[in-house]
Write an enzyme that holds these catalytic residues in place. Sequence first.
Site, PDB file in Angstrom:
ATOM      1  N   THR A   1      -0.429  19.113 -34.985  1.00 55.58           N
ATOM      2  CA  THR A   1       0.659  19.143 -34.008  1.00 55.58           C
ATOM      3  C   THR A   1       1.685  18.047 -34.273  1.00 55.58           C
ATOM      4  OG1 THR A   1      -0.502  17.689 -32.447  1.00 55.58           O
ATOM      5  CG2 THR A   1      -0.896  20.052 -32.234  1.00 55.58           C
TER       6      THR A   1
ATOM      7  N   ASN B   1       1.824  13.174 -19.712  1.00 56.77           N
ATOM      8  CA  ASN B   1       2.703  14.203 -20.264  1.00 56.77           C
ATOM      9  C   ASN B   1       2.877  15.325 -19.246  1.00 56.77           C
ATOM     10  OD1 ASN B   1       4.085  16.059 -21.780  1.00 56.77           O
ATOM     11  ND2 ASN B   1       2.439  16.453 -23.240  1.00 56.77           N
TER      12      ASN B   1
ATOM     13  N   GLU C   1       4.709  26.020 -18.530  1.00 59.00           N
ATOM     14  CA  GLU C   1       3.611  26.742 -19.165  1.00 59.00           C
ATOM     15  C   GLU C   1       2.422  26.851 -18.215  1.00 59.00           C
ATOM     16  OE1 GLU C   1       1.252  24.246 -22.217  1.00 59.00           O
ATOM     17  OE2 GLU C   1       3.335  23.688 -22.567  1.00 59.00           O
TER      18      GLU C   1
ATOM     19  N   LYS D   1       3.169   6.988 -28.289  1.00 55.56           N
ATOM     20  CA  LYS D   1       3.327   6.689 -29.713  1.00 55.56           C
ATOM     21  C   LYS D   1       4.351   7.600 -30.389  1.00 55.56           C
ATOM     22  CE  LYS D   1      -0.015   5.120 -32.191  1.00 55.56           C
ATOM     23  NZ  LYS D   1      -1.290   4.929 -32.910  1.00 55.56           N
TER      24      LYS D   1
ATOM     25  N   CYS E   1       6.553  22.876 -24.050  1.00 54.57           N
ATOM     26  CA  CYS E   1       7.118  21.727 -23.328  1.00 54.57           C
ATOM     27  C   CYS E   1       8.642  21.663 -23.306  1.00 54.57           C
ATOM     28  CB  CYS E   1       6.562  20.431 -23.917  1.00 54.57           C
ATOM     29  SG  CYS E   1       4.782  20.241 -23.695  1.00 54.57           S
TER      30      CYS E   1
ATOM     31  N   ASP F   1     -14.070   5.224 -25.910  1.00 59.36           N
ATOM     32  CA  ASP F   1     -13.600   3.848 -25.771  1.00 59.36           C
ATOM     33  C   ASP F   1     -12.198   3.865 -25.174  1.00 59.36           C
ATOM     34  OD1 ASP F   1     -12.403   1.264 -26.298  1.00 59.36           O
ATOM     35  OD2 ASP F   1     -14.065   0.876 -27.683  1.00 59.36           O
ATOM     36  N   ALA F   2     -12.072   3.456 -23.932  1.00 63.75           N
ATOM     37  CA  ALA F   2     -10.793   3.516 -23.225  1.00 63.75           C
ATOM     38  C   ALA F   2      -9.738   2.619 -23.860  1.00 63.75           C
ATOM     39  CB  ALA F   2     -10.981   3.134 -21.760  1.00 63.75           C
TER      40      ALA F   2
ATOM     41  N   ARG G   1       7.696   6.400 -32.407  1.00 57.07           N
ATOM     42  CA  ARG G   1       7.748   6.580 -33.861  1.00 57.07           C
ATOM     43  C   ARG G   1       8.955   7.401 -34.291  1.00 57.07           C
ATOM     44  NH1 ARG G   1       3.310   9.958 -37.417  1.00 57.07           N
ATOM     45  NH2 ARG G   1       4.536  10.065 -39.343  1.00 57.07           N
TER      46      ARG G   1
ATOM     47  N   HIS H   1      10.831  13.827 -26.357  1.00 56.79           N
ATOM     48  CA  HIS H   1       9.652  14.399 -25.702  1.00 56.79           C
ATOM     49  C   HIS H   1       8.490  13.417 -25.791  1.00 56.79           C
ATOM     50  CE1 HIS H   1       6.526  16.990 -24.363  1.00 56.79           C
ATOM     51  NE2 HIS H   1       5.961  17.088 -25.555  1.00 56.79           N
TER      52      HIS H   1
ATOM     53  N   ARG I   1      -4.288  17.071 -35.369  1.00 50.58           N
ATOM     54  CA  ARG I   1      -3.257  16.314 -36.087  1.00 50.58           C
ATOM     55  C   ARG I   1      -2.127  17.203 -36.608  1.00 50.58           C
ATOM     56  NH1 ARG I   1      -4.484  11.072 -37.197  1.00 50.58           N
ATOM     57  NH2 ARG I   1      -6.624  10.396 -36.805  1.00 50.58           N
TER      58      ARG I   1
END
EC number: 2.3.3.10
Length: 349
Positions: free
Chosen positions: A204, A269, A81, A242, A113, A29-30, A246, A237, A202
């Site tokens: 990460t 990214n 990388e 989101k 990164c 679901d886009a 946050r 970064h 999650r």
Amino acid sequence: MSVGIVSYGAYIPKFRIKVEDIARVWGDDADILSAGLMVYEKSVPDLDEDTATIAVEAARSAVLRNNIDAKRIGAVYTGSESHPYAVKPTSTIVAEAIEATPVLTAADFEFACKAGTAAMQACMGLVGSGMVDLGMAIGADVSQGAPGDALEYTAAAGGVSYIIGNKESEMIAVIEDTFSFTTDTPDFWRREGMPYPEHGGRFTGEPGYFKHVTGAANGLMEKMGTKPSDYDYAVFHQPNGKFPSRVAKMLGFTKEQIKPGLVVPWLGNTYSGSCMMGIAATLDQAKPGDRIFATAFGSGAGGDAFSFRVTDKIDEVRDAAPKVLDLLKDPVYMDYAMYAKHKGKIRLA
């Protein structure tokens, strides 16, 4: 001896693919994905573009912006990388392309990164000690994401180059201080020979990104005796939209402070170029006297925080090379089939 940014340059490929075109192939679901990631499209390298060509374009832009004599550059470090060679430096290709060779040191950096910001810190040490006149630090990637993996919606292509110097009359931004926070946290990895990285999903987030970004950011503010309200802008970064939003709120920064540098919704990214691209986009808009707070993150894991103070010199050089928003204009969109071709995802048995 003070050190600072003497010039900067960015490069973003013109091709894009929308999140909805990737989602259509995998039956996702886009709308849910875009809302959750806060990413709507991402950059895609051309068939003949890789980390080396992107790094060269960014480096040339940095040399152009402040009319730098490349022979003054005594160090070229490229963080990525996705270096095109396992054994053959990207940085020597860049140095030769900008005509900085042969009297210089060069090396490639790797730290997921934040390899580019690690290169910035190395350049700070070299120019601060007087070992070299100018140092060039680059963060560039043609990021990988396995077909159907969550990373495929955000893994993009782009690069940024910063020239670091110690002459205040040349600086467009003084680097007031830096602070790093590093642990052995296996949240994301790619072994030699593997075409795509693996990640802890999650995992990460909290023990990876948020722990290390807040650790570095709070460490720098404590070291300097500053607080979020002392800064005009903030950059974090950007693996998606989101996470930086946050973490900014967690640290006490406002949406207005991070908005100018939050380019991930229309770029994706760029891995080693991610935070550095946000800093460049902010410098494109900042005024003399403004202060910028930035924290990069690299899986594995670590965070590099920086405090910048913009100088009067910025107004003289800002328009001499393409700005980040200019590079995001007039994209050429492609479908998933062309995207797969450009990214080398179609393999003959």
